[in-house]
Enzyme design. Sequence first.
Site, PDB file in Angstrom:
ATOM      1  N   ALA A  32       3.417  -1.671   9.309  1.00 53.70           N
ATOM      2  CA  ALA A  32       3.019  -2.635  10.347  1.00 53.70           C
ATOM      3  C   ALA A  32       3.109  -4.057   9.797  1.00 53.70           C
ATOM      4  O   ALA A  32       3.027  -4.276   8.591  1.00 53.70           O
ATOM      5  CB  ALA A  32       1.597  -2.353  10.789  1.00 53.70           C
ATOM      6  N   ILE A  92       0.845  -1.206   0.000  1.00 52.45           N
ATOM      7  CA  ILE A  92       0.000   0.000   0.000  1.00 52.45           C
ATOM      8  C   ILE A  92       0.876   1.250   0.000  1.00 52.45           C
ATOM      9  O   ILE A  92       0.617   2.211  -0.736  1.00 52.45           O
ATOM     10  CB  ILE A  92      -0.987  -0.021   1.195  1.00 52.45           C
ATOM     11  CG1 ILE A  92      -1.848  -1.297   1.133  1.00 52.45           C
ATOM     12  CG2 ILE A  92      -1.887   1.221   1.173  1.00 52.45           C
ATOM     13  CD1 ILE A  92      -2.820  -1.488   2.262  1.00 52.45           C
ATOM     14  N   ASP A 125      14.684   2.028  10.509  1.00 51.99           N
ATOM     15  CA  ASP A 125      13.564   1.516  11.283  1.00 51.99           C
ATOM     16  C   ASP A 125      12.755   2.646  11.911  1.00 51.99           C
ATOM     17  O   ASP A 125      13.345   3.597  12.434  1.00 51.99           O
ATOM     18  CB  ASP A 125      14.149   0.648  12.390  1.00 51.99           C
ATOM     19  CG  ASP A 125      13.186  -0.407  12.812  1.00 51.99           C
ATOM     20  OD1 ASP A 125      13.348  -1.549  12.345  1.00 51.99           O
ATOM     21  OD2 ASP A 125      12.267  -0.084  13.591  1.00 51.99           O
ATOM     22  N   TYR A 182      -3.081  -9.008  16.090  1.00 49.95           N
ATOM     23  CA  TYR A 182      -2.928  -8.024  15.018  1.00 49.95           C
ATOM     24  C   TYR A 182      -3.955  -6.898  15.180  1.00 49.95           C
ATOM     25  O   TYR A 182      -3.610  -5.714  15.212  1.00 49.95           O
ATOM     26  CB  TYR A 182      -3.090  -8.702  13.643  1.00 49.95           C
ATOM     27  CG  TYR A 182      -3.276  -7.718  12.517  1.00 49.95           C
ATOM     28  CD1 TYR A 182      -2.238  -6.876  12.137  1.00 49.95           C
ATOM     29  CD2 TYR A 182      -4.499  -7.597  11.850  1.00 49.95           C
ATOM     30  CE1 TYR A 182      -2.415  -5.946  11.118  1.00 49.95           C
ATOM     31  CE2 TYR A 182      -4.677  -6.684  10.827  1.00 49.95           C
ATOM     32  CZ  TYR A 182      -3.631  -5.857  10.469  1.00 49.95           C
ATOM     33  OH  TYR A 182      -3.804  -4.932   9.470  1.00 49.95           O
ATOM     34  N   LEU A 238      -6.002 -13.434  -0.646  1.00 43.15           N
ATOM     35  CA  LEU A 238      -6.759 -14.228  -1.607  1.00 43.15           C
ATOM     36  C   LEU A 238      -6.455 -13.885  -3.068  1.00 43.15           C
ATOM     37  O   LEU A 238      -6.156 -14.773  -3.860  1.00 43.15           O
ATOM     38  CB  LEU A 238      -8.264 -14.082  -1.323  1.00 43.15           C
ATOM     39  CG  LEU A 238      -9.156 -14.915  -2.236  1.00 43.15           C
ATOM     40  CD1 LEU A 238      -8.935 -16.398  -1.998  1.00 43.15           C
ATOM     41  CD2 LEU A 238     -10.627 -14.560  -2.036  1.00 43.15           C
ATOM     42  N   PHE A 291       2.569   3.119   7.156  1.00 41.95           N
ATOM     43  CA  PHE A 291       2.128   1.840   6.571  1.00 41.95           C
ATOM     44  C   PHE A 291       3.007   0.680   7.025  1.00 41.95           C
ATOM     45  O   PHE A 291       2.939  -0.398   6.438  1.00 41.95           O
ATOM     46  CB  PHE A 291       2.219   1.914   5.036  1.00 41.95           C
ATOM     47  CG  PHE A 291       1.382   2.991   4.419  1.00 41.95           C
ATOM     48  CD1 PHE A 291       0.080   2.738   4.022  1.00 41.95           C
ATOM     49  CD2 PHE A 291       1.887   4.266   4.228  1.00 41.95           C
ATOM     50  CE1 PHE A 291      -0.697   3.728   3.444  1.00 41.95           C
ATOM     51  CE2 PHE A 291       1.114   5.273   3.653  1.00 41.95           C
ATOM     52  CZ  PHE A 291      -0.185   5.005   3.257  1.00 41.95           C
ATOM     53  N   PHE A 293     -10.854 -21.745   1.974  1.00 38.18           N
ATOM     54  CA  PHE A 293     -10.874 -22.063   3.400  1.00 38.18           C
ATOM     55  C   PHE A 293     -12.314 -22.099   3.928  1.00 38.18           C
ATOM     56  O   PHE A 293     -12.778 -21.156   4.549  1.00 38.18           O
ATOM     57  CB  PHE A 293     -10.058 -21.031   4.191  1.00 38.18           C
ATOM     58  CG  PHE A 293      -8.595 -20.987   3.831  1.00 38.18           C
ATOM     59  CD1 PHE A 293      -7.915 -22.131   3.421  1.00 38.18           C
ATOM     60  CD2 PHE A 293      -7.879 -19.791   3.917  1.00 38.18           C
ATOM     61  CE1 PHE A 293      -6.557 -22.090   3.095  1.00 38.18           C
ATOM     62  CE2 PHE A 293      -6.524 -19.749   3.610  1.00 38.18           C
ATOM     63  CZ  PHE A 293      -5.864 -20.894   3.189  1.00 38.18           C
ATOM     64  N   LEU A 340      12.863  -2.291   4.925  1.00 39.57           N
ATOM     65  CA  LEU A 340      12.895  -3.346   3.895  1.00 39.57           C
ATOM     66  C   LEU A 340      12.729  -4.749   4.474  1.00 39.57           C
ATOM     67  O   LEU A 340      13.122  -5.729   3.852  1.00 39.57           O
ATOM     68  CB  LEU A 340      14.172  -3.252   3.033  1.00 39.57           C
ATOM     69  CG  LEU A 340      14.380  -1.914   2.297  1.00 39.57           C
ATOM     70  CD1 LEU A 340      15.630  -1.968   1.424  1.00 39.57           C
ATOM     71  CD2 LEU A 340      13.169  -1.570   1.422  1.00 39.57           C
TER      72      LEU A 340
HETATM   73  N1  UFG Z   1      -8.943 -17.265   1.595  1.00 41.38           N
HETATM   74  C1  UFG Z   1      -9.075 -18.530   1.026  1.00 41.38           C
HETATM   75  N2  UFG Z   1      -7.941 -19.110   0.528  1.00 41.38           N
HETATM   76  C2  UFG Z   1      -6.728 -18.525   0.574  1.00 41.38           C
HETATM   77  C3  UFG Z   1      -6.607 -17.241   1.163  1.00 41.38           C
HETATM   78  C4  UFG Z   1      -7.751 -16.641   1.661  1.00 41.38           C
HETATM   79  O1  UFG Z   1     -10.150 -19.096   0.955  1.00 41.38           O
HETATM   80  O2  UFG Z   1      -5.738 -19.138   0.120  1.00 41.38           O
HETATM   81  C5  UFG Z   1     -10.161 -16.608   2.091  1.00 41.38           C
HETATM   82  C6  UFG Z   1     -10.076 -16.264   3.569  1.00 41.38           C
HETATM   83  O3  UFG Z   1     -10.503 -17.340   4.330  1.00 41.38           O
HETATM   84  C7  UFG Z   1     -11.008 -15.060   3.623  1.00 41.38           C
HETATM   85  C8  UFG Z   1     -10.854 -14.391   2.255  1.00 41.38           C
HETATM   86  O4  UFG Z   1     -10.292 -15.387   1.419  1.00 41.38           O
HETATM   87  O5  UFG Z   1     -12.317 -15.489   3.758  1.00 41.38           O
HETATM   88  C9  UFG Z   1      -9.946 -13.192   2.269  1.00 41.38           C
HETATM   89  O6  UFG Z   1      -8.738 -13.560   2.910  1.00 41.38           O
HETATM   90  P1  UFG Z   1      -7.459 -12.617   2.953  1.00 41.38           P
HETATM   91  O7  UFG Z   1      -6.406 -13.340   3.722  1.00 41.38           O
HETATM   92  O8  UFG Z   1      -7.135 -12.163   1.584  1.00 41.38           O
HETATM   93  O9  UFG Z   1      -7.958 -11.337   3.741  1.00 41.38           O
HETATM   94  P2  UFG Z   1      -8.639 -11.250   5.181  1.00 41.38           P
HETATM   95  O10 UFG Z   1     -10.059 -10.900   4.973  1.00 41.38           O
HETATM   96  O11 UFG Z   1      -8.362 -12.425   6.039  1.00 41.38           O
HETATM   97  O12 UFG Z   1      -7.763 -10.109   5.820  1.00 41.38           O
HETATM   98  C10 UFG Z   1      -7.903  -8.764   5.496  1.00 41.38           C
HETATM   99  C11 UFG Z   1      -6.556  -8.081   5.619  1.00 41.38           C
HETATM  100  C12 UFG Z   1      -6.029  -8.230   7.011  1.00 41.38           C
HETATM  101  C13 UFG Z   1      -7.048  -7.685   7.963  1.00 41.38           C
HETATM  102  C14 UFG Z   1      -8.402  -8.298   7.744  1.00 41.38           C
HETATM  103  C15 UFG Z   1      -9.430  -7.590   8.539  1.00 41.38           C
HETATM  104  O13 UFG Z   1      -5.656  -8.650   4.707  1.00 41.38           O
HETATM  105  O14 UFG Z   1      -4.820  -7.499   7.125  1.00 41.38           O
HETATM  106  O15 UFG Z   1      -8.790  -8.202   6.382  1.00 41.38           O
HETATM  107  O16 UFG Z   1     -10.319  -8.482   9.031  1.00 41.38           O
HETATM  108  F1  UFG Z   1      -6.690  -7.948   9.232  1.00 41.38           F
END
Ligand code: UFG
Length: 325
Positions: free
Chosen positions: A74, A12, A50, A140, A189, A72, A207, A33
């Site tokens: 974190a 981002i 840092d 987190y 995802l 950004f 998942f 980095l």
């Molecule tokens: N998912 C899959 N397969 C994968 C990866 C993800 O099915 O290989 C699903 C997850 O279960 C979820 C959706 O896709 O239902 C999105 O998953 P992401 O990991 O892409 O994103 P999240 O919603 O888990 O997380 C995002 C941000 C986080 C933040 C969160 C807030 O990336 O930093 O939203 O709830 F914390």
Amino acid sequence: MKILVVGGAGYIGSHMVKQLALSNNEVITLDNLSCGYKDAVKYGELVIGDLGDNNVLNQLFNQHKFDAVMHFAAFIEVGESVINPGKYYHNNVCNTQVLLDAMVKYDIKHFIFSSTAAIFGEPQYTPINEAHPQNPINPYGRTKLMVEHMLEDYDTAYGLKSTCLRYFNAAGADPDGELGERHNPESHLVPLILQAASGRRADIKIFGQDYPTEDGTCVRDYVHINDLCEAHSLALAKMQKTGSSARYNLGNGKGFSVQQVIDTSKKVSGKDFNVVITDRRAGDPAVLVADSTLARDELNWSPKFDQLETIIETAWQWEMNFFAQ
Ligand code: UFG
């Protein structure tokens, strides 16, 4: 304006640096980095260091009079934060406090903070507006909420003005094809699906297909990276004008299921790939969708890439250009 972007070498942050630079701001990136990439900083100076290092901050703030700082830098892996919370509390909270204290010391009054939907925890209703109870369910989310609280107190005590932007699911890439998403390891995802589409990954795992949603897969609110960055610029302008701190939830307000994201990715890429249904991932709420009415009303924010297809197209272009063998 002169703006310090902390974490400007990440996904981002690097898009933000570009947008700020192209809008005639002077941008300096501070990044250690650890997760970012030197070659993602295409505009302005990169200082490698840092955010928790007082020497680096003193040097930077002595050398430059910044109008604002955007943060950004974190760690963002929910699962890792459960296994190794110390890493998260140290960087996301302690190091952020070092940065804020340096801002106070050097009298820099404007701060934009990357927050997250994870501060809300398990949704009690959806779409989630700013009034939703804040009850994070993992370290987190707790680290991000702690900083939000810290910022309230720093405003009251020191007059440090901040805007916290709670991202829902950031996705997509720079439409010019110059920048994109490059986490290592990747857990998000959209890039994982596109890795399956390009053949860099054997399959994509869903998942859980037993959620109480239309097709049984989780629903998320995917918001394009450029739209997110635009919200930062608008938030900064607003904060400078009003002199008030604020918090906004940022999403498109439209939910798409994991299955829909996969189907759209197949369409956009023209590729077929293996999809494997596995168990649920711990801590995933069934539905996370933002109510961004406040950002739309107060910031005049209007996401331009509000179609899932367009978001995936930009990400696919990046996957094809950057990772092409
Ligand atoms: N998912 C899959 N397969 C994968 C990866 C993800 O099915 O290989 C699903 C997850 O279960 C979820 C959706 O896709 O239902 C999105 O998953 P992401 O990991 O892409 O994103 P999240 O919603 O888990 O997380 C995002 C941000 C986080 C933040 C969160 C807030 O990336 O930093 O939203 O709830 F914390």
